[in-house]
Scaffold this active site. Structure first.
Site, short mmCIF file in Angstrom:
data_model
loop_
_atom_site.label_atom_id
_atom_site.label_comp_id
_atom_site.label_asym_id
_atom_site.label_seq_id
_atom_site.Cartn_x
_atom_site.Cartn_y
_atom_site.Cartn_z
N ASP A 210 17.52 55.13 1.41
CA ASP A 210 16.50 55.19 2.36
C ASP A 210 15.88 56.13 2.43
O ASP A 210 16.79 57.81 2.78
CB ASP A 210 16.71 55.19 4.22
CG ASP A 210 16.25 54.41 4.93
OD1 ASP A 210 14.78 54.20 4.77
OD2 ASP A 210 16.51 52.87 5.37
N ASP B 21 37.20 56.75 13.30
CA ASP B 21 36.37 57.27 14.44
C ASP B 21 35.23 55.84 15.08
O ASP B 21 34.46 56.52 15.86
CB ASP B 21 35.46 58.45 14.30
CG ASP B 21 34.73 57.82 12.70
OD1 ASP B 21 34.58 56.98 12.17
OD2 ASP B 21 34.28 58.77 12.44
N ASP C 18 31.87 53.48 7.11
CA ASP C 18 31.69 55.54 6.53
C ASP C 18 31.65 54.84 5.04
O ASP C 18 31.90 53.48 4.85
CB ASP C 18 32.72 56.19 7.14
CG ASP C 18 34.23 55.43 7.00
OD1 ASP C 18 34.05 54.39 6.22
OD2 ASP C 18 35.22 55.53 7.39
N GLU D 63 8.21 49.89 3.53
CA GLU D 63 7.39 49.54 4.64
C GLU D 63 6.48 50.03 4.75
O GLU D 63 6.29 49.93 5.05
CB GLU D 63 8.83 49.99 5.57
CG GLU D 63 9.01 49.43 6.83
CD GLU D 63 9.66 50.08 7.72
OE1 GLU D 63 10.02 49.77 9.30
OE2 GLU D 63 9.37 51.41 8.33
N ASP E 225 34.55 50.97 9.33
CA ASP E 225 35.32 51.79 9.80
C ASP E 225 36.44 52.24 8.85
O ASP E 225 37.65 51.17 9.52
CB ASP E 225 35.48 51.63 10.87
CG ASP E 225 36.10 53.76 12.06
OD1 ASP E 225 35.83 54.04 10.81
OD2 ASP E 225 36.53 54.03 12.29
O1 TEU Z 1 10.44 51.64 11.41
C1 TEU Z 1 9.07 51.70 11.21
C2 TEU Z 1 8.67 51.41 12.21
O2 TEU Z 1 7.77 51.17 11.77
C3 TEU Z 1 9.13 50.45 13.42
O3 TEU Z 1 9.06 51.09 14.66
C4 TEU Z 1 8.97 49.00 13.40
O4 TEU Z 1 8.32 48.56 13.83
C5 TEU Z 1 9.85 49.30 14.50
O5 TEU Z 1 11.38 49.69 14.84
C6 TEU Z 1 10.33 46.89 14.79
O6 TEU Z 1 11.20 47.45 16.19
C7 TEU Z 1 10.84 52.54 10.81
C8 TEU Z 1 12.38 52.60 10.62
O7 TEU Z 1 13.65 51.13 9.92
C9 TEU Z 1 13.84 52.77 11.68
O8 TEU Z 1 14.66 51.64 12.16
C10 TEU Z 1 12.79 53.50 12.36
O9 TEU Z 1 13.36 53.88 14.10
C11 TEU Z 1 11.52 54.17 12.49
O10 TEU Z 1 11.16 54.05 10.77
C12 TEU Z 1 11.54 55.62 12.14
O11 TEU Z 1 12.02 56.35 10.87
#
Ligand code: TEU
Length: 565
Positions: free
Chosen positions: A98, A25, A29, A256, A21
């Protein structure tokens, strides 16, 4: 396999809210990130993945995007983002954003317009579905608990949300929606982004008949994952997206992907695959419980080694996976993958050695390079994460005591990885001059960057050495493209493998003793050089090994050796 620019790179994930940060705040950032580019360069990092920095209500910490074209005010401005891109470029570093396009935020203009007119054009951007007999269209449980359907006010319809109700799922069946997404992706790529980390992408394909499934919990619901597992044809969406966006650039994409169907790996990461790479979650899936964190499976060393070996062999000759120890959704590897006697600097370095030379692209998560650990909380109110709150409730409902439910959070909570980065031993670990948005892990006085910078034997210094070795002109080829061959699999405490050049030029043996007792491994081939060890002096180890023809590994010792082919 075609060679690609990103094969020999080392990547680093930044969780911006908790990185640094600069304005007091309590929230990390962009300026904080810019000021640490040299730190990352020095570590040996090439690719930086930023967890979401778009405008968001932060119900799921930025994974709920309300405007894909804006930087969240908390993080800074678009000018600062452009500066980050330019500064990264100067250092020959690559920035990934992302890409969260399975869902957006309920505050996104599209969703607001859809609510205003549930029969109109924007309702088609989402899954607005007629209820059945006055109830939800199907019995899906969302990833964060409760029904995956929420009533559209003033109608008999429901909208689908596989994650929180504030994260409505987007309707990829609608070509207009797809065009909007592609336009946005190209807008970012044109700015000079190197590519994307692609969130929850396997979820974009829905079975539009939304069939119910056999309940798998006492709530009478079935995990929405069932539908994802059964539905066919998601690959067509990926190809469409690729053709209209990153396929036209020399971009890097890391997806992912959970619940991939069998034998689909070549389609995902092969030469002309949907993505450059996908994360290897095999170690993380191994410990997942069938209901939730409260029934997580215990970590067993040999099972862990087996799934990693299997995953390595599976990828070989097809493409590269992205290897991780931890990320923003997982607990700290230093706490999860090491037995208690190894939860110290030596153990953390051993884990790092095992990880760094695997076949694939290493992704280091912020704080991993100093061995940050899980963080104990004394009450559920001290957690922020939406999923942790849900899992705590689930544990209590399943009959766990409060203590046991909290223990599950200690072991599994996503907040373990989200506590602020530990820069020094001073106030708030140097993360912020204000009040941190999430309480720090109290071990920051012991574990922090400044302290480790001073020591040649610290975890940080060791990570630097590992990365330098991986990228050295002498070993880059073998440690990038060398064949992965498991070794000493009959032992129940050794994690060992070779990386062997296809042209026969070099053979590297990586070996680590995860056991409590010292052990000796016979060298099957002549030793050339000890490249690195986390205990003792390399040349002493080398001399002894050359004399005895064996390598003695203390408990938690890891080495990388060059041996005769
Ligand atoms: O995660 C996708 C996902 O399948 C998650 O539910 C994962 O299995 C879980 O977080 C494990 O504890 C992605 C992101 O990485 C996560 O941070 C988000 O919350 C999610 O998508 C929704 O966008």
């Amino acid at each position: 396999m075609k060679r690609k620019w990103w094969h020999d790179k080392v990547a680093y994930q930044i969780y911006p809210k908790s990185f640094l940060d600069s304005d007091g705040d309590g929230i990390g950032d962009l300026r904080g990130i810019i000021s640490k580019l040299d730190y990352l360069k020095d570590l040996g990092i090439d690719i930086i993945w930023l967890s979401p920095i778009y405008q968001s209500p932060f119900v799921d910490q930025g994974y709920d995007i309300s405007d894909y074209y804006k930087i969240a005010e908390e993080f800074g401005t678009m000018e600062e983002f452009d500066e980050l891109l330019a500064e990264a470029k100067k250092r020959e570093m690559f920035i990934l954003m992302d890409l969260v396009v399975n869902h957006c935020s309920d505050k996104h203009e599209w969703f607001q317009k859809a609510l205003e007119d549930p029969e109109g054009e924007y309702a088609q951007y989402f899954h607005f579905v007629q209820g059945k007999d006055g109830k939800e269209p199907s019995n899906y449980r969302s990833y964060f608990g409760g029904s995956a359907w929420e009533k559209v006010p003033g109608t008999e319809k429901y909208y689908l949300h596989m994650f929180a109700k504030e994260q409505p799922d987007l309707n990829w069946e609608n070509p207009k929606l797809r065009d909007e997404i592609y336009k946005m992706m190209n807008w970012w790529l044109d700015k000079g982004l190197a590519g994307f980390r692609i969130d929850a992408i396997i979820n974009i394909k829905k079975d539009l008949s939304f069939p119910s499934f056999e309940p798998d919990g006492t709530d009478g619901l079935a995990s929405c994952v069932k539908m994802v597992e059964e539905v066919q044809g998601v690959g067509e969406y990926f190809e469409d997206m690729k053709a209209h966006t990153y396929g036209k650039y020399d971009a890097f994409t890391v997806a992912e992907v959970f619940n991939m169907k069998q034998d689909e790996l070549p389609e995902f990461i092969g030469d002309n695959g949907h993505f450059s790479t996908i994360f290897d979650f095999s170690a993380h899936e191994l410990v997942q419980g069938s209901h939730g964190w409260y029934d997580s499976r215990p970590f067993v060393f040999t099972d862990w080694r087996d799934v990693i070996f299997a995953s390595q062999k599976e990828a070989q000759g097809i493409g590269f996976k992205a290897n991780i120890i931890e990320n923003h959704d997982e607990p700290r590897g230093a706490s999860r993958f090491l037995p208690e006697y190894a939860q110290n600097e030596t153990g953390v370095k051993m884990l790092a050695t095992t990880f760094m030379f695997l076949y694939g692209i290493p992704f280091i998560y912020q704080g991993q390079e100093i061995g940050m650990t899980n963080c104990r909380r004394s009450d559920i109110s001290q957690y922020d994460d939406i999923s942790t709150k849900d899992q705590y409730r689930e544990a209590l409902q399943a009959g766990c005591t409060r203590e046991k439910a909290l223990e599950c959070c200690y072991e599994n909570s996503r907040d373990n990885a989200r506590t602020p980065m530990q820069w020094n031993g001073g106030k708030n670990a140097g993360f912020t001059s204000g009040t941190p948005w999430l309480a720090l892990n109290s071990d920051y006085r012991k574990i922090n960057v400044e302290e480790q910078e001073k020591r040649d034997d610290s975890v940080l210094s060791y990570y630097r050495k590992l990365i330098a070795l991986k990228k050295s002109s002498e070993f880059k080829e073998v440690l990038t493209y060398g064949r992965f061959v498991p070794e000493y699999e009959d032992s129940d405490s050794i994690f060992a493998y070779h990386r062997i050049r296809e042209d026969g030029g070099q053979n590297i043996l990586v070996a680590a003793n995860y056991g409590k007792e010292t052990c000796e491994i016979p060298l099957k081939r002549e030793l050339i050089k000890v490249l690195i060890s986390n205990i003792g002096e390399e040349d002493v180890i080398e001399r002894e090994a050359k004399k005895s023809g064996k390598i003695k590994l203390n408990s938690c010792q890891a080495v990388a050796l060059e041996i005769k082919e």
